[in-house]
Design an enzyme around this catalytic site. Structure first.
Site, PDB file in Angstrom:
ATOM      1  N   ARG A 174       0.920  -1.295  -0.241  1.00  0.00           N
ATOM      2  CA  ARG A 174      -0.078  -0.088  -0.057  1.00  0.00           C
ATOM      3  C   ARG A 174       0.954   1.347  -0.031  1.00  0.00           C
ATOM      4  O   ARG A 174       0.470   2.310  -0.519  1.00  0.00           O
ATOM      5  CB  ARG A 174      -0.980  -0.088   1.296  1.00  0.00           C
ATOM      6  CG  ARG A 174      -1.833  -0.927   1.473  1.00  0.00           C
ATOM      7  CD  ARG A 174      -2.503  -1.088   2.739  1.00  0.00           C
ATOM      8  NE  ARG A 174      -3.102   0.235   3.071  1.00  0.00           N
ATOM      9  CZ  ARG A 174      -4.404   0.746   2.643  1.00  0.00           C
ATOM     10  NH1 ARG A 174      -4.959   0.036   1.985  1.00  0.00           N
ATOM     11  NH2 ARG A 174      -4.726   1.879   3.375  1.00  0.00           N
ATOM     12  N   ARG A 178      10.154   6.178  -2.650  1.00  0.00           N
ATOM     13  CA  ARG A 178      10.164   7.080  -3.826  1.00  0.00           C
ATOM     14  C   ARG A 178      11.714   7.469  -3.737  1.00  0.00           C
ATOM     15  O   ARG A 178      12.156   7.549  -2.763  1.00  0.00           O
ATOM     16  CB  ARG A 178       9.258   8.303  -3.656  1.00  0.00           C
ATOM     17  CG  ARG A 178       7.788   7.898  -3.748  1.00  0.00           C
ATOM     18  CD  ARG A 178       6.941   8.941  -4.492  1.00  0.00           C
ATOM     19  NE  ARG A 178       5.514   8.833  -4.120  1.00  0.00           N
ATOM     20  CZ  ARG A 178       4.923   9.125  -3.395  1.00  0.00           C
ATOM     21  NH1 ARG A 178       5.476   9.888  -2.452  1.00  0.00           N
ATOM     22  NH2 ARG A 178       3.633   8.860  -3.431  1.00  0.00           N
ATOM     23  N   ARG A 251      -8.583  -6.041  13.599  1.00  0.00           N
ATOM     24  CA  ARG A 251      -8.096  -5.097  14.712  1.00  0.00           C
ATOM     25  C   ARG A 251      -8.876  -4.161  14.769  1.00  0.00           C
ATOM     26  O   ARG A 251      -9.920  -3.614  13.798  1.00  0.00           O
ATOM     27  CB  ARG A 251      -6.903  -4.491  14.296  1.00  0.00           C
ATOM     28  CG  ARG A 251      -5.794  -5.655  14.312  1.00  0.00           C
ATOM     29  CD  ARG A 251      -5.619  -6.191  15.559  1.00  0.00           C
ATOM     30  NE  ARG A 251      -4.525  -5.329  16.262  1.00  0.00           N
ATOM     31  CZ  ARG A 251      -4.022  -5.491  17.473  1.00  0.00           C
ATOM     32  NH1 ARG A 251      -4.439  -6.696  18.119  1.00  0.00           N
ATOM     33  NH2 ARG A 251      -3.239  -4.782  17.958  1.00  0.00           N
ATOM     34  N   ARG A 281      -0.427   6.488  15.954  1.00  0.00           N
ATOM     35  CA  ARG A 281      -0.279   7.795  15.266  1.00  0.00           C
ATOM     36  C   ARG A 281      -1.241   8.803  16.158  1.00  0.00           C
ATOM     37  O   ARG A 281      -2.100   8.602  16.871  1.00  0.00           O
ATOM     38  CB  ARG A 281      -0.778   7.575  13.772  1.00  0.00           C
ATOM     39  CG  ARG A 281      -2.086   7.082  13.745  1.00  0.00           C
ATOM     40  CD  ARG A 281      -2.286   6.813  12.055  1.00  0.00           C
ATOM     41  NE  ARG A 281      -3.867   6.176  11.965  1.00  0.00           N
ATOM     42  CZ  ARG A 281      -3.915   5.713  10.950  1.00  0.00           C
ATOM     43  NH1 ARG A 281      -3.286   5.883   9.696  1.00  0.00           N
ATOM     44  NH2 ARG A 281      -5.249   5.075  10.553  1.00  0.00           N
ATOM     45  N   GLU A 302      -4.093   7.426  18.525  1.00  0.00           N
ATOM     46  CA  GLU A 302      -4.800   6.394  18.249  1.00  0.00           C
ATOM     47  C   GLU A 302      -4.028   5.133  18.586  1.00  0.00           C
ATOM     48  O   GLU A 302      -2.779   5.101  18.711  1.00  0.00           O
ATOM     49  CB  GLU A 302      -4.608   6.303  16.752  1.00  0.00           C
ATOM     50  CG  GLU A 302      -5.394   5.002  16.076  1.00  0.00           C
ATOM     51  CD  GLU A 302      -5.758   5.432  14.532  1.00  0.00           C
ATOM     52  OE1 GLU A 302      -5.906   6.530  13.822  1.00  0.00           O
ATOM     53  OE2 GLU A 302      -5.789   4.283  13.813  1.00  0.00           O
ATOM     54  N   TYR A 350      -9.327  -5.511   3.247  1.00  0.00           N
ATOM     55  CA  TYR A 350      -8.842  -4.147   3.724  1.00  0.00           C
ATOM     56  C   TYR A 350      -9.138  -3.391   2.549  1.00  0.00           C
ATOM     57  O   TYR A 350      -8.395  -3.391   1.398  1.00  0.00           O
ATOM     58  CB  TYR A 350      -7.388  -4.277   4.082  1.00  0.00           C
ATOM     59  CG  TYR A 350      -6.537  -3.307   4.564  1.00  0.00           C
ATOM     60  CD1 TYR A 350      -7.141  -2.131   4.621  1.00  0.00           C
ATOM     61  CD2 TYR A 350      -5.304  -3.675   5.122  1.00  0.00           C
ATOM     62  CE1 TYR A 350      -6.215  -0.858   5.098  1.00  0.00           C
ATOM     63  CE2 TYR A 350      -4.379  -2.596   5.441  1.00  0.00           C
ATOM     64  CZ  TYR A 350      -5.060  -1.126   5.731  1.00  0.00           C
ATOM     65  OH  TYR A 350      -4.178  -0.288   6.119  1.00  0.00           O
ATOM     66  N   ASP A 352      -9.927   0.476   0.513  1.00  0.00           N
ATOM     67  CA  ASP A 352      -9.844   1.925   0.544  1.00  0.00           C
ATOM     68  C   ASP A 352     -11.282   2.377   0.170  1.00  0.00           C
ATOM     69  O   ASP A 352     -11.853   1.736  -0.579  1.00  0.00           O
ATOM     70  CB  ASP A 352      -8.876   2.520  -0.478  1.00  0.00           C
ATOM     71  CG  ASP A 352      -7.346   2.409   0.114  1.00  0.00           C
ATOM     72  OD1 ASP A 352      -7.513   2.044   1.309  1.00  0.00           O
ATOM     73  OD2 ASP A 352      -6.368   2.427  -0.588  1.00  0.00           O
TER      74      ASP A 352
HETATM   75  N1  UDP Z   1       3.168   1.190   8.396  1.00  0.00           N
HETATM   76  C1  UDP Z   1       4.145   0.925   9.286  1.00  0.00           C
HETATM   77  N2  UDP Z   1       4.710   2.338   9.643  1.00  0.00           N
HETATM   78  C2  UDP Z   1       4.039   3.408   9.353  1.00  0.00           C
HETATM   79  C3  UDP Z   1       2.872   3.628   8.593  1.00  0.00           C
HETATM   80  C4  UDP Z   1       2.475   2.364   8.093  1.00  0.00           C
HETATM   81  O1  UDP Z   1       4.781  -0.046   9.557  1.00  0.00           O
HETATM   82  O2  UDP Z   1       4.559   4.393   9.711  1.00  0.00           O
HETATM   83  C5  UDP Z   1       2.586  -0.223   7.774  1.00  0.00           C
HETATM   84  C6  UDP Z   1       1.392  -0.815   9.039  1.00  0.00           C
HETATM   85  O3  UDP Z   1       1.567  -2.279   8.974  1.00  0.00           O
HETATM   86  C7  UDP Z   1       0.083  -0.457   8.303  1.00  0.00           C
HETATM   87  C8  UDP Z   1       0.590  -0.622   6.935  1.00  0.00           C
HETATM   88  O4  UDP Z   1       1.900  -0.149   6.720  1.00  0.00           O
HETATM   89  O5  UDP Z   1      -0.794  -1.195   8.545  1.00  0.00           O
HETATM   90  C9  UDP Z   1      -0.398   0.374   5.702  1.00  0.00           C
HETATM   91  O6  UDP Z   1      -0.239   1.618   6.236  1.00  0.00           O
HETATM   92  P1  UDP Z   1      -1.131   2.656   5.687  1.00  0.00           P
HETATM   93  O7  UDP Z   1      -0.963   3.903   6.165  1.00  0.00           O
HETATM   94  O8  UDP Z   1      -1.769   2.524   4.488  1.00  0.00           O
HETATM   95  O9  UDP Z   1      -2.635   2.320   7.089  1.00  0.00           O
HETATM   96  P2  UDP Z   1      -3.968   2.947   7.097  1.00  0.00           P
HETATM   97  O10 UDP Z   1      -3.954   4.218   7.142  1.00  0.00           O
HETATM   98  O11 UDP Z   1      -4.912   2.238   6.283  1.00  0.00           O
HETATM   99  O12 UDP Z   1      -4.109   2.592   8.748  1.00  0.00           O
END
Ligand code: UDP
Length: 386
Positions: A174, A178, A251, A281, A302, A350, A352
Site C-alpha cells: 500500500r 520513492r 483489529r 499515530r 490512536e 482491507y 480503501d
Molecule cells: N506502516 C508502518 N509504519 C508506518 C505506516 C504504516 O509499519 O509508519 C504499515 C502498517 O503495517 C500499516 C500498513 O503499513 O498497517 C499500511 O499503512 P497505511 O498508512 O496504508 O494504513 P491505514 O492508514 O490504512 O491504517
C-alpha cells in the site's frame, strides 16, 4: 410493481448502492444501521468545542486513479485538493513518509541523488528473497533491514498485534518507496477531502424519497425479511451466520482526544514507529480542512487492539486461519438466493474508500441488469479479489 429492497448498513457500500438502485429502478429502499449515524467508519462530525470537522473513526483521505469514481463523488459535493503528508517519529527524530529521498538521506546521513539512492537501497535489500511471501520479506527485499526496523517493524506489530511475518505482503505494498523528494503519502492522480465532510457527502447519496434510513436498528439474519425482494448486507459476514464456524479476526482502534491551542503537531498525521510507544499515530483534524480557520485544535491519539465482540471491527487481519473461516462462510453465503454481500465487512477485505465505491457502483450495475433481464444476480461483487 415497485421492488422493495433492504440494505443493511448505511456506510459507503450501502449508500452508493442505494443511490444507484433508486436512480435506475422502480423501488423503495429501507436502510438500517445499528449506529446512531450514517456513513459507517467514514463518519465526520464538527467538534462542538472547536468547530473542526473531525474524522470520528480515524483519518480518511479520498484517493483514486479512476476518473469515473472521482467524477461520481464530485457530482455530489465539492472536493478540495488535499495532499496527505505523514511524518514518522523514530528514535527521537522526525522523518518523512512514505520512504522517499529525504527519508533515505536523513536516515543514512547522506546526500544521495535519485540514482545513487536507488543503487544504495539495492545494497540494503535482501536479494536472497526472490518472491516475498509476507510483510517482513517484502520489506527486507525492497528497503532492507535498517529502514524496515526503524519505520515498519514496531508500528506494524502495534497495529496488527502479531509478527509482520504472519501478515500478507500486500499490506506493505500500500505504501510506495520513492527516489525523489515527493512526500505525498498517496500515489493517486486524484486526492481530496469533501468540503462538508464524508457524512455530508453520504447524506447526498441517499437524498431520494425512495430511500428511508432507520438508525439504531440492529439487524439479525434470523429476522423475517420475506417482505423484501432482495437484502443487501454490508455487515460482517461472520455475524450473518451467528459466528457458527468462529469469529474472523479484526483489529480495532481506540482514540484519546487531545485539545490544544494553535497548532499541535504541524501536520495532519504523525506516526510513532517504535514498538514501546503505545500509540500508533496522532491525527490533527484541522489540517484536513486547511481552507478553514480555527484557533484551537483537536487531535486523536490512536491505539490499536484486538477486537472483542463489543468493539467496532476496523481492519480485517486475514491471517491464514481467517482465510479458511472466510471460505466456509463464503460457501454458505453463495447458496443464498435473494441476498448479496457487499463491502469491507461482508467480504472481509482491507479496502480503501475508492475501492468500496467502485465495487458498489459496478455491483449496482450488475444487479440492475440482472433484475431487468430476470436473471439471478451474483451474491458477491467480484471473485477476483479473494
Ligand atoms: N506502516 C508502518 N509504519 C508506518 C505506516 C504504516 O509499519 O509508519 C504499515 C502498517 O503495517 C500499516 C500498513 O503499513 O498497517 C499500511 O499503512 P497505511 O498508512 O496504508 O494504513 P491505514 O492508514 O490504512 O491504517
Amino acid at each position: 410493481m415497485a421492488y422493495k429492497f433492504l440494505i443493511i448498513g448505511a456506510g459507503l457500500s450501502g449508500t452508493v448502492l442505494a443511490n444507484r438502485l433508486s436512480a435506475a429502478l422502480d423501488c423503495t429502499i429501507e436502510i438500517w444501521d445499528e449506529r446512531d449515524h450514517i456513513a459507517g467508519n467514514c463518519h465526520t462530525k464538527r467538534d462542538e468545542k472547536t468547530g473542526i470537522m473531525v474524522h470520528e473513526y480515524g483519518p480518511h483521505i479520498f484517493n483514486t486513479d479512476k476518473k469515473e469514481i472521482w467524477d461520481f463523488v464530485n457530482s455530489f459535493m465539492e472536493f478540495k485538493p488535499y495532499v496527505h503528508r505523514v511524518k514518522a517519529m523514530s528514535s527521537g527524530k522526525v522523518y518523512s513518509l512514505p520512504v522517499n529521498l529525504h527519508t533515505i538521506n536523513q536516515f543514512f546521513n547522506k546526500t544521495l541523488t535519485p540514482d545513487e539512492a536507488r543503487e544504495f537501497l539495492e545494497t540494503q535489500a535482501d536479494k536472497t528473497i526472490e518472491d516475498p511471501q509476507n510483510f517482513e520479506e517484502q520489506a527486507m527485499r525492497f528497503i532492507g533491514k535498517d529502514l524496515y526496523k526503524a519505520f515498519f517493524y514496531g508500528y506494524t506489530k502495534k497495529q496488527w498485534g502479531c509478527e509482520p511475518t504472519e501478515l500478507p505482503a500486500s499490506i506493505l505494498k500500500r505504501i510506495p518507496v520513492r527516489f525523489n523528494y515527493d512526500d505525498n503519502y498517496h500515489n493517486n492522480i486524484y486526492t481530496g477531502i469533501p468540503v462538508d465532510g464524508y457524512t455530508g457527502l453520504i447524506e447526498k447519496f441517499i437524498d431520494n424519497p425512495k430511500i428511508n434510513v432507520t438508525l439504531n436498528k440492529k439487524f439479525d439474519s434470523k429476522e423475517d425479511t420475506s417482505g423484501y425482494d432482495h437484502v443487501f448486507y454490508t455487515g460482517p459476514i461472520d455475524a450473518w451466520f451467528h459466528y457458527k464456524h468462529g469469529r474472523l479476526g479484526y483489529r480495532t482502534v481506540t482514540f484519546e482526544t487531545i485539545y490544544a491551542e494553535g497548532d499541535y503537531q504541524g501536520v495532519t498525521q504523525m506516526n510513532y514507529c517504535e514498538a514501546d510507544v503505545p500509540h500508533t499515530r496522532i491525527t490533527e483534524h484541522k489540517h484536513f480542512t486547511y481552507w478553514e480557520k480555527h484557533n484551537d485544535t483537536i487531535c486523536f491519539k490512536e491505539f490499536s487492539k484486538e477486537t472483542t465482540p463489543d468493539d467496532i471491527p476496523y481492519y480485517p487481519k486475514r491471517l491464514q486461519a481467517d482465510k479458511v473461516l472466510l471460505q466456509q462462510y463464503r460457501e454458505e453465503a453463495a447458496r443464498l438466493s435473494t441476498t448479496s454481500f457487499l463491502g469491507r465487512l461482508a467480504t472481509y477485505r482491507y479496502m480503501d474508500m475508492h475501492n468500496v465505491i467502485g465495487e458498489a457502483l459496478s455491483y449496482a450495475a450488475h444487479f440492475i441488469t440482472a433484475t431487468q433481464s430476470n436473471s439471478i444476480p451474483d451474491v458477491f461483487p467480484n471473485d477476483e479479489a479473494f
